[in-house]
Write an enzyme that holds these catalytic residues in place. Structure first.
Site, PDB file in Angstrom:
ATOM      1  N   LYS A   1      45.892  42.254  36.934  1.00 22.16           N
ATOM      2  CA  LYS A   1      45.966  42.085  38.397  1.00 22.16           C
ATOM      3  C   LYS A   1      47.376  41.747  38.850  1.00 22.16           C
ATOM      4  O   LYS A   1      47.793  42.192  39.923  1.00 22.16           O
ATOM      5  CB  LYS A   1      45.005  40.994  38.858  1.00 22.16           C
ATOM      6  CG  LYS A   1      43.575  41.453  38.823  1.00 22.16           C
ATOM      7  CD  LYS A   1      42.683  40.407  39.430  1.00 22.16           C
ATOM      8  CE  LYS A   1      41.253  40.843  39.398  1.00 22.16           C
ATOM      9  NZ  LYS A   1      40.367  39.808  39.910  1.00 22.16           N
TER      10      LYS A   1
ATOM     11  N   LYS B   1      36.592  49.704  34.770  1.00 24.14           N
ATOM     12  CA  LYS B   1      35.387  49.018  35.233  1.00 24.14           C
ATOM     13  C   LYS B   1      35.105  49.357  36.700  1.00 24.14           C
ATOM     14  O   LYS B   1      36.042  49.521  37.481  1.00 24.14           O
ATOM     15  CB  LYS B   1      35.633  47.514  35.088  1.00 24.14           C
ATOM     16  CG  LYS B   1      34.450  46.647  35.349  1.00 24.14           C
ATOM     17  CD  LYS B   1      34.857  45.179  35.394  1.00 24.14           C
ATOM     18  CE  LYS B   1      35.351  44.786  36.772  1.00 24.14           C
ATOM     19  NZ  LYS B   1      35.446  43.331  36.972  1.00 24.14           N
TER      20      LYS B   1
ATOM     21  N   LYS C   1      34.573  45.691  42.436  1.00 23.58           N
ATOM     22  CA  LYS C   1      34.394  45.736  43.887  1.00 23.58           C
ATOM     23  C   LYS C   1      35.681  45.615  44.678  1.00 23.58           C
ATOM     24  O   LYS C   1      35.767  46.037  45.813  1.00 23.58           O
ATOM     25  CB  LYS C   1      33.396  44.666  44.337  1.00 23.58           C
ATOM     26  CG  LYS C   1      33.906  43.245  44.251  1.00 23.58           C
ATOM     27  CD  LYS C   1      32.936  42.322  44.938  1.00 23.58           C
ATOM     28  CE  LYS C   1      32.162  41.456  43.976  1.00 23.58           C
ATOM     29  NZ  LYS C   1      33.023  40.637  43.098  1.00 23.58           N
TER      30      LYS C   1
HETATM   31  N1  AQP Z   1      31.393  46.975  36.342  1.00 20.55           N
HETATM   32  C1  AQP Z   1      30.686  45.943  35.928  1.00 20.55           C
HETATM   33  N2  AQP Z   1      29.770  46.084  34.948  1.00 20.55           N
HETATM   34  C2  AQP Z   1      29.032  45.024  34.537  1.00 20.55           C
HETATM   35  N3  AQP Z   1      29.116  43.788  35.066  1.00 20.55           N
HETATM   36  C3  AQP Z   1      30.008  43.612  36.048  1.00 20.55           C
HETATM   37  N4  AQP Z   1      30.339  42.534  36.770  1.00 20.55           N
HETATM   38  C4  AQP Z   1      31.318  42.862  37.650  1.00 20.55           C
HETATM   39  N5  AQP Z   1      31.622  44.170  37.535  1.00 20.55           N
HETATM   40  C5  AQP Z   1      30.844  44.655  36.530  1.00 20.55           C
HETATM   41  C6  AQP Z   1      29.722  41.221  36.624  1.00 20.55           C
HETATM   42  O1  AQP Z   1      29.277  40.807  37.910  1.00 20.55           O
HETATM   43  C7  AQP Z   1      29.431  39.391  38.014  1.00 20.55           C
HETATM   44  C8  AQP Z   1      30.201  39.051  39.253  1.00 20.55           C
HETATM   45  O2  AQP Z   1      31.468  39.676  39.177  1.00 20.55           O
HETATM   46  P1  AQP Z   1      32.725  39.145  39.980  1.00 20.55           P
HETATM   47  O3  AQP Z   1      32.357  39.020  41.388  1.00 20.55           O
HETATM   48  O4  AQP Z   1      33.227  37.923  39.311  1.00 20.55           O
HETATM   49  O5  AQP Z   1      33.808  40.228  39.694  1.00 20.55           O
HETATM   50  P2  AQP Z   1      33.983  41.772  40.125  1.00 20.55           P
HETATM   51  O6  AQP Z   1      32.792  42.339  40.766  1.00 20.55           O
HETATM   52  O7  AQP Z   1      34.502  42.423  38.933  1.00 20.55           O
HETATM   53  O8  AQP Z   1      35.005  41.624  41.305  1.00 20.55           O
HETATM   54  P3  AQP Z   1      36.452  42.104  41.429  1.00 20.55           P
HETATM   55  O9  AQP Z   1      37.097  41.335  42.514  1.00 20.55           O
HETATM   56  O10 AQP Z   1      36.493  43.589  41.483  1.00 20.55           O
HETATM   57  O11 AQP Z   1      36.897  41.557  40.099  1.00 20.55           O
HETATM   58  P4  AQP Z   1      37.970  41.784  39.152  1.00 20.55           P
HETATM   59  O12 AQP Z   1      38.930  42.726  39.819  1.00 20.55           O
HETATM   60  O13 AQP Z   1      38.408  40.367  39.040  1.00 20.55           O
HETATM   61  O14 AQP Z   1      37.353  42.278  37.890  1.00 20.55           O
HETATM   62  C9  AQP Z   1      30.159  38.918  36.757  1.00 20.55           C
HETATM   63  O15 AQP Z   1      29.203  38.402  35.860  1.00 20.55           O
HETATM   64  C10 AQP Z   1      30.745  40.180  36.207  1.00 20.55           C
HETATM   65  O16 AQP Z   1      30.861  40.121  34.794  1.00 20.55           O
END
Ligand code: AQP
Length: 333
Positions: free
Chosen positions: A112, A197, A200
């Protein structure tokens, strides 16, 4: 009784990755199997460039989606992180136990911060330190288990290290938690870039992301346009055919079957995509309906969050107070 803590960041609209990787298991298993706390971790959304009004909106939406997915406030605690001061209180103390080197080794920080710099932006200090805040989120509650997708494994590992180090230096204060990952759906990949991945916060890549509130037609379009691999054989091979493997993983997560066994039923990418799209639309249908009902009753969601924060505060306060005493701070009063 086992205690569970997990959360979602309001950095964007919740995705199919969040749902299959985390939320679905919280609803089906965790809230019933343990004393469970689920949190909208809004402080974590401030680690990158953000719009305050959007974060507020997304926090409320995330909470509504958790309830719409089936978290039951009568059996688990649903709350917003910033409404419970103990998280930030404990984070500072844990920063005095963590090291600079440890923080800089975090993969998410490396990725990031590189992204921010490539955009010409500056990197917030909180982006470096937020894994400590995440450790505080978990340790404040004495959680034994942290059900998360694969992407969070390193942060939970750090949490364990900090708990062990604190306990050794200052006396036993924290439970050492472990990460729990779902068997299928632990890592849902982008439909447009199966090497990344489905995250969001990646607004530039929305075509590869299925949002939980996407209209069914939009879901179908995104899945039908998913990038597949060369050749025509439907095989479950994550290295050689990551796009097809991702679709099979998603279909498997929605149908409860094994991805490799599913692959044998398909002889064309087109039919696989069509069935995957329909399976996702059906999986998300009840959640969308319930979410619309909750939107019509914002007072209910606010009430759940208020009660959740009060309960969470009561659970976290004694352990955070104990950590303050153990590390050498003078108790108030
Ligand atoms: N693609 C994914 N596949 C499986 N599990 C996922 N999680 C997130 N993306 C995937 C799991 O969802 C939970 C909440 O996630 P988060 O809100 O902490 O992170 P995010 O959705 O990945 O949000 P961002 O902002 O896009 O995150 P970054 O960029 O930080 O990765 C968690 O249990 C996560 O494992």
């Amino acid at each position: 009784m086992t205690r569970i803590f997990s959360g979602v960041k309001p950095t964007g609209h919740l995705t199919l990755g969040n749902y299959l990787g985390a939320v679905r298991r919280w609803v089906a298993v965790d809230q019933h199997a343990a004393e469970a706390l689920f949190c909208v971790v809004d402080l974590h959304a401030l680690t990158v460039d953000h719009d305050p009004a959007r974060v507020r909106r997304l926090s409320r939406q995330a909470a509504s989606l958790l309830l719409a997915a089936g978290l039951d406030p009568d059996v688990c605690t649903v709350f917003v992180q910033s409404q419970v001061d103990e998280h930030a209180r404990l984070a500072y103390v844990l920063e005095c136990v963590a090291t600079d080197g440890e923080m800089r080794r975090m993969i998410q920080y490396k990725e990031k911060s590189a992204r921010e710099r490539a955009r010409g932006g500056s990197v917030r200090l909180s982006l470096l330190t937020y894994p400590v805040l995440m450790a505080a989120d978990i340790l404040a509650y004495g959680a034994d288990e942290v059900p998360v997708g694969d992407d969070q494994a390193q942060h939970v590992e750090l949490t364990r290290d900090l708990a062990v180090r604190f306990n050794q230096r200052y006396g036993h204060t924290f439970v050492v938690p472990k990460a729990v990952h779902p068997q299928v759906g632990a890592r849902v990949m982008s439909l447009q870039d199966p090497g990344s991945k489905m995250g969001k916060s990646d607004g530039d890549a929305a075509a590869g992301i299925v949002y939980l509130l996407d209209e069914p037609e939009v879901v179908r379009k995104k899945v039908m346009r998913a990038v597949t691999d060369s050749g025509h054989e439907v095989e479950y091979d994550r290295d050689a055919k990551p796009g097809v493997a991702n679709l099979l993983d998603i279909l498997a997560a929605c149908t409860g079957r094994e991805p490799a066994a599913l692959a044998e039923d398909y002889h064309s990418y087109g039919v696989l995509k069509k069935d995957t799209a329909e399976a996702v639309v059906e999986e998300l249908r009840p959640l969308r309906v319930r979410h619309a009902e909750l939107c019509a009753d914002p007072g209910y969601v606010d009430g759940v969050l208020r009660a959740g924060a009060e309960r969470a505060r009561g659970l976290a306060r004694p352990r955070v107070d104990a950590a303050y005493r153990a590390i050498g701070l003078l108790p108030a009063g």
